[in-house]
Write an enzyme that holds these catalytic residues in place. Structure first.
Site, mmCIF file in Angstrom:
data_model
loop_
_atom_site.group_PDB
_atom_site.id
_atom_site.type_symbol
_atom_site.label_atom_id
_atom_site.label_comp_id
_atom_site.label_asym_id
_atom_site.label_seq_id
_atom_site.Cartn_x
_atom_site.Cartn_y
_atom_site.Cartn_z
ATOM 1 N N GLY A 12 -32.238 -84.278 14.259
ATOM 2 C CA GLY A 12 -33.573 -85.285 14.053
ATOM 3 C C GLY A 12 -33.214 -85.577 12.398
ATOM 4 O O GLY A 12 -32.914 -84.948 11.652
ATOM 5 N N ARG A 16 -39.730 -88.587 7.854
ATOM 6 C CA ARG A 16 -41.234 -88.734 7.486
ATOM 7 C C ARG A 16 -41.257 -87.504 6.233
ATOM 8 O O ARG A 16 -42.377 -87.651 5.822
ATOM 9 C CB ARG A 16 -42.208 -88.553 8.493
ATOM 10 N N LYS A 23 -34.743 -82.007 7.394
ATOM 11 C CA LYS A 23 -36.047 -81.228 7.929
ATOM 12 C C LYS A 23 -36.150 -80.052 8.201
ATOM 13 O O LYS A 23 -37.226 -79.253 7.772
ATOM 14 C CB LYS A 23 -36.624 -82.433 8.887
ATOM 15 N N GLN A 75 -24.410 -84.211 17.172
ATOM 16 C CA GLN A 75 -24.956 -85.449 18.040
ATOM 17 C C GLN A 75 -24.669 -86.597 16.952
ATOM 18 O O GLN A 75 -25.545 -86.644 15.846
ATOM 19 C CB GLN A 75 -26.292 -85.109 18.392
ATOM 20 N N ALA A 363 -47.477 -49.926 -24.093
ATOM 21 C CA ALA A 363 -47.639 -51.207 -24.188
ATOM 22 C C ALA A 363 -46.781 -52.006 -25.011
ATOM 23 O O ALA A 363 -46.477 -51.678 -26.117
ATOM 24 C CB ALA A 363 -49.057 -51.475 -24.555
ATOM 25 N N SER A 406 -43.650 -46.047 -32.088
ATOM 26 C CA SER A 406 -44.135 -47.336 -31.784
ATOM 27 C C SER A 406 -43.311 -48.238 -32.890
ATOM 28 O O SER A 406 -43.223 -48.026 -34.141
ATOM 29 C CB SER A 406 -45.613 -47.395 -32.128
HETATM 30 C C1 UD1 Z 1 -40.726 -85.391 22.144
HETATM 31 C C2 UD1 Z 1 -41.009 -85.371 23.748
HETATM 32 C C3 UD1 Z 1 -42.599 -85.424 23.883
HETATM 33 C C4 UD1 Z 1 -43.375 -84.351 23.301
HETATM 34 C C5 UD1 Z 1 -42.932 -84.344 21.694
HETATM 35 C C6 UD1 Z 1 -43.566 -83.097 21.210
HETATM 36 C C7 UD1 Z 1 -39.136 -86.505 24.701
HETATM 37 C C8 UD1 Z 1 -38.643 -87.809 25.095
HETATM 38 N N1 UD1 Z 1 -40.381 -86.731 24.127
HETATM 39 O O1 UD1 Z 1 -41.035 -86.372 21.722
HETATM 40 O O2 UD1 Z 1 -42.808 -85.392 25.289
HETATM 41 O O3 UD1 Z 1 -44.753 -84.641 23.376
HETATM 42 O O4 UD1 Z 1 -41.468 -84.216 21.498
HETATM 43 O O5 UD1 Z 1 -43.191 -82.901 19.955
HETATM 44 O O6 UD1 Z 1 -38.286 -85.473 24.659
HETATM 45 N N2 UD1 Z 1 -33.787 -84.856 18.616
HETATM 46 C C9 UD1 Z 1 -32.452 -84.605 18.355
HETATM 47 N N3 UD1 Z 1 -31.605 -85.638 18.815
HETATM 48 C C10 UD1 Z 1 -32.229 -86.878 19.269
HETATM 49 C C11 UD1 Z 1 -33.766 -87.072 19.397
HETATM 50 C C12 UD1 Z 1 -34.348 -85.936 19.038
HETATM 51 O O7 UD1 Z 1 -31.900 -83.668 18.017
HETATM 52 O O8 UD1 Z 1 -31.579 -87.965 19.408
HETATM 53 C C13 UD1 Z 1 -34.648 -83.623 18.258
HETATM 54 C C14 UD1 Z 1 -35.687 -83.951 17.029
HETATM 55 O O9 UD1 Z 1 -35.118 -83.348 15.719
HETATM 56 C C15 UD1 Z 1 -36.707 -82.948 17.140
HETATM 57 C C16 UD1 Z 1 -36.828 -83.002 18.662
HETATM 58 O O10 UD1 Z 1 -35.696 -83.356 18.985
HETATM 59 O O11 UD1 Z 1 -36.510 -81.536 16.877
HETATM 60 C C17 UD1 Z 1 -38.034 -83.943 19.086
HETATM 61 O O12 UD1 Z 1 -37.590 -85.395 18.766
HETATM 62 P P1 UD1 Z 1 -38.724 -86.564 18.492
HETATM 63 O O13 UD1 Z 1 -38.000 -87.706 18.517
HETATM 64 O O14 UD1 Z 1 -39.417 -86.129 17.395
HETATM 65 O O15 UD1 Z 1 -39.476 -86.326 19.853
HETATM 66 P P2 UD1 Z 1 -40.922 -87.111 20.177
HETATM 67 O O16 UD1 Z 1 -40.729 -88.664 19.829
HETATM 68 O O17 UD1 Z 1 -41.857 -86.536 19.078
#
Ligand code: UD1
Length: 450
Positions: A12, A16, A23, A75, A363, A406
């Site tokens: 990810g 934010r 992150k 990825q 001291a 001292s």
């Molecule tokens: C995901 C879940 C959701 C859950 C939530 C909890 C899915 C589709 N949804 O949503 O059901 O309630 O987490 O927080 O799985 N990441 C990658 N590559 C990507 C996308 C994501 O490595 O292409 C990783 C992100 O770094 C992160 C995690 O996967 O650590 C979750 O990704 P994020 O996009 O935050 O998922 P949510 O939309 O929060």
């Protein structure tokens, strides 16, 4: 035990967080978020595959240092959680046991939850999803359960009004039988509100194949996901709470637990007492019976049995504090070995030093270890006495049982049993004090014009 492969999703962007740092390298308890997940799993003996983003060499380096042998997949395009898992296909292609998918930004998952997933898979479930009940469900996938079986996970954006009322949410943590994962993952499409490949769609597909999908519930605090600095602070708070509870259970007295902050690797033996407002950085080990008084900051140090530290002491990297040492207020120690029974009660700096057993540091004693370019060592023997306000200009050696008067500036060796005095000799002028005062008063009057 069934073989366990863990795939950690760490690709990810973390936009934010508003940070130049990826992150998952932001820290909780002094350890990167991804490090928590990797440690939890590596200690359980699982093999690890971490999916990272294209510019995440720093993540790879930190993880390799914590868990050598970890496999990495990149990825390049962020197309969703199922797409991320697919990048780790070489690791699960031949896997025969269970595959656990964890998020690197969900650092506090407990070994107990991992075990609960493994137990359900061992007992015949094909997929196990960790659910939780957050105070605010907005944004989470909802777990749709019928007759004890999980039939689908509906992402918030794709959910109907009725589905959005479901309180049970997806934490993102999922366990699969390896053959089940292989059977569904390539069939997951991206026809949804976000146009992403959702790993959560594996649940509906597996149900269609007649597979058994179950839920394990965890506390919301345990599965907290960090996506901004507020969540980072919440995770830190939760982590500290867990550490405080662990230490109190293990026989450590915390006078005011909420004001003591631990590092992920702090080690404290039984019967240690810690007063309020103490902060531990990484690399601290404290032996039984030691007492850490209020407002101390300690990192990279070992502290011996029965030692008393503080209040207001700063103990830095490379400090080895022996048994029964006493360090009092405003004493700083860095990269120094203090043998058994050394006392430095007030206002001292001991850096790059070795101090022999039972030596008393008066001291205001300062080891002058830095000439602006080089760091040098001060060596003091056993049973020596360093008088107050002495400067020990390194490199310098002071022998066993030696005395330093001292106010002395020590620049050359003081042999064992010798006394060193290096200061201007005192000169008394009998009856001179009233004359001095009269002169000062005269100056004051002439200034005010009276
Ligand atoms: C995901 C879940 C959701 C859950 C939530 C909890 C899915 C589709 N949804 O949503 O059901 O309630 O987490 O927080 O799985 N990441 C990658 N590559 C990507 C996308 C994501 O490595 O292409 C990783 C992100 O770094 C992160 C995690 O996967 O650590 C979750 O990704 P994020 O996009 O935050 O998922 P949510 O939309 O929060």
């Amino acid at each position: 035990m069934t073989d366990l492969l863990t795939i950690v999703l760490a690709a990810g962007e973390g936009t934010r967080m508003r940070s130049a740092l990826p992150k998952v390298l932001h820290e909780v308890g002094g350890l990167p978020l991804v490090g928590h997940v990797v440690r939890t799993m590596a200690t359980g003996g699982a093999s690890l595959s971490v999916v990272i983003g294209p510019n995440h060499d720093a993540v790879r380096q930190r993880v390799e240092a914590l868990s050598p042998g970890t496999v990495f997949a990149t990825q390049s395009e962020r197309l969703g959680t199922a797409h991320a898992v697919r990048q780790a296909e070489p690791s699960y292609r031949e896997a025969r046991g269970h595959v656990l998918v964890l998020y690197a930004d969900t650092p506090l998952v407990s070994p107990a939850t991992v075990k609960a997933i493994a137990d359900k898979l061992d007992a015949g479930a094909d997929i196990v999803v960790v659910g939780f009940r957050p105070a605010d469900t907005t944004g989470y996938g909802r777990l749709l359960v019928e007759n004890g079986r999980l039939t689908a996970i509906r992402e918030h954006r794709d959910a109907t009004e009725d589905e959005r009322r479901v309180p049970l949410c997806n934490s993102g943590i999922m366990g699969f039988r390896a053959d089940t994962l292989r059977g569904v993952i390539d069939r997951i499409g991206n026809h949804n509100a976000k146009g992403e490949y959702y790993l959560t769609d594996a649940v509906e597909l597996a149900n269609g194949d007649g597979r058994k999908v179950e839920v394990v519930e965890a506390d919301a605090d345990e599965v907290i996901g960090v996506d901004d600095r507020r969540k980072l602070a919440q995770a830190e708070k939760q982590f500290q709470q867990l550490r405080r509870d662990d230490f109190m259970r293990a026989g450590v007295t915390l006078r005011d637990p909420d004001s003591v902050y631990f590092s992920w690797d702090t080690e404290i033996a039984e019967d240690v007492t810690i007063h309020p407002n103490v902060v531990f950085g990484p690399g601290v080990k404290i032996a039984a019976g030691a007492e850490i008084r209020a407002f101390c900051d300690i990192e990279g140090a070992t502290i011996g049995q029965g030692a008393t530290i503080g209040p207001f002491a700063r103990i830095r990297g490379g400090a080895e504090i022996g048994d029964d040492v006493h360090l009092g207020n405003f004493v700083e120690v860095k990269k120094s070995v203090l043998h058994e029974g050394v006392k430095a009660g007030h206002l001292s700096y001991l850096g790059d030093a070795e101090v022999g057993a039972r030596t008393n540091i008066g001291a205001g004693t300062i080891t002058c270890n830095y000439d602006g370019v080089n760091k040098d060592k001060t060596t003091i023997g056993a049973d020596a006495f360093i008088g107050s306000n002495s400067s020990l200009v390194a490199p310098v050696t002071i022998g066993d049982r030696a005395y330093v008067a001292s106010g002395t500036v020590v620049t050359s060796t003081v042999n064992a049993d010798d006394l060193a005095i290096g200061r201007a000799r005192q000169d008394n002028k009998p009856g001179y004090a009233p004359k001095l005062k009269a002169r000062a008063l005269a100056i004051k009057q002439s200034k005010s014009g009276k």
